[in-house]
Design an enzyme around this catalytic site. Structure first.
Site, short mmCIF file in Angstrom:
data_model
loop_
_atom_site.label_atom_id
_atom_site.label_comp_id
_atom_site.label_asym_id
_atom_site.label_seq_id
_atom_site.Cartn_x
_atom_site.Cartn_y
_atom_site.Cartn_z
N CYS A 1 -10.85 -3.37 -3.84
CA CYS A 1 -9.85 -4.28 -4.42
C CYS A 1 -10.48 -5.54 -4.99
CB CYS A 1 -8.82 -4.49 -3.15
SG CYS A 1 -7.76 -3.15 -3.19
N CYS B 1 -10.34 -5.17 0.58
CA CYS B 1 -11.39 -4.21 0.67
C CYS B 1 -12.51 -4.31 -0.49
CB CYS B 1 -10.94 -2.80 0.79
SG CYS B 1 -10.40 -2.14 -0.79
N CYS C 1 -4.22 0.83 -2.35
CA CYS C 1 -3.97 -0.30 -1.58
C CYS C 1 -3.01 -1.03 -2.18
CB CYS C 1 -5.37 -1.28 -1.59
SG CYS C 1 -6.85 -0.61 -0.48
N ASN D 1 0.79 -1.30 0.06
CA ASN D 1 -0.07 0.14 -0.07
C ASN D 1 0.82 1.13 0.08
OD1 ASN D 1 0.51 -0.84 2.66
ND2 ASN D 1 -1.26 0.27 3.54
N GLU E 1 -3.12 -4.37 -3.21
CA GLU E 1 -3.53 -5.25 -4.41
C GLU E 1 -3.45 -4.53 -5.72
OE1 GLU E 1 -5.03 -4.79 -1.47
OE2 GLU E 1 -6.06 -6.37 -0.82
N1 THU Z 1 -5.27 -1.57 2.60
C1 THU Z 1 -4.88 -2.39 1.61
O1 THU Z 1 -3.72 -2.13 1.15
N2 THU Z 1 -5.67 -3.36 1.10
C2 THU Z 1 -6.69 -3.75 1.47
O2 THU Z 1 -7.46 -4.45 0.84
C3 THU Z 1 -7.34 -3.28 2.92
C4 THU Z 1 -6.58 -1.85 3.07
C5 THU Z 1 -4.51 -0.45 3.09
C6 THU Z 1 -5.16 0.97 2.67
C7 THU Z 1 -4.55 1.64 3.77
O3 THU Z 1 -3.06 2.20 3.45
C8 THU Z 1 -4.32 0.89 5.03
O4 THU Z 1 -4.57 -0.53 4.67
C9 THU Z 1 -5.45 1.15 6.06
O5 THU Z 1 -6.65 0.84 5.58
#
Ligand code: THU
Length: 134
Positions: free
Chosen positions: A91, A88, A55, A44, A57
């Protein structure tokens, strides 16, 4: 755990250490096994303008496409703590673009047990490229 899963987990954990997450302090790593047999990873990347951050992904998907991979065969997502970090909603849709519905998405908290779900379980009745004849 198979050797392949161990390699995917290791790749997600390695890239997670490079995550830029100064605002949430929640570092996430994603590792894709692609159709070319290679592993592509991403983390991320947050931003001072919060909504602009992205994110792990999509970072891994971008690495896959940049490296010549076309389809996701398996994907690992890892995060801090013991709770498996599931992708999320946004994603899930991004993964949907490049994966079949039976592709397994494995979520791992660092100390926790893996949670294995198919993309179809994570995103039921989903909209995808075939709706547009792609
Ligand atoms: N995050 C991800 O990288 N992938 C996900 O599927 C869930 C959330 C990151 C986004 C943000 O930088 C941190 O986690 C907190 O939400």
């Amino acid at each position: 755990m198979t050797d392949q899963d161990a390699a995917l987990f290791a790749a997600a954990e390695a890239v997670r250490k490079n995550a830029y997450a100064p605002y949430s302090n929640f570092q996430v790593g994603a590792a894709i096994l692609a159709d070319d047999g290679k592993i592509y990873a991403g983390c991320n990347v947050e931003n001072a303008a919060y909504p602009v951050g992205n994110c792990a992904e999509p970072s891994a998907i971008a690495a896959m496409l940049a490296g010549g991979g076309k389809r996701i065969r398996r994907i690992y997502v890892t995060g801090p703590g013991t709770m498996p970090v599931t992708p999320c909603g946004g994603c899930r849709q991004r993964i949907r673009e490049f994966a079949d519905l039976d592709v397994e998405v494995i979520s791992h908290g660092v100390d926790g047990q893996p949670l294995v779900q198919t993309l179809g379980q994570l995103l039921p009745h989903s909209f995808g490229p075939e709706f547009l004849n792609k």
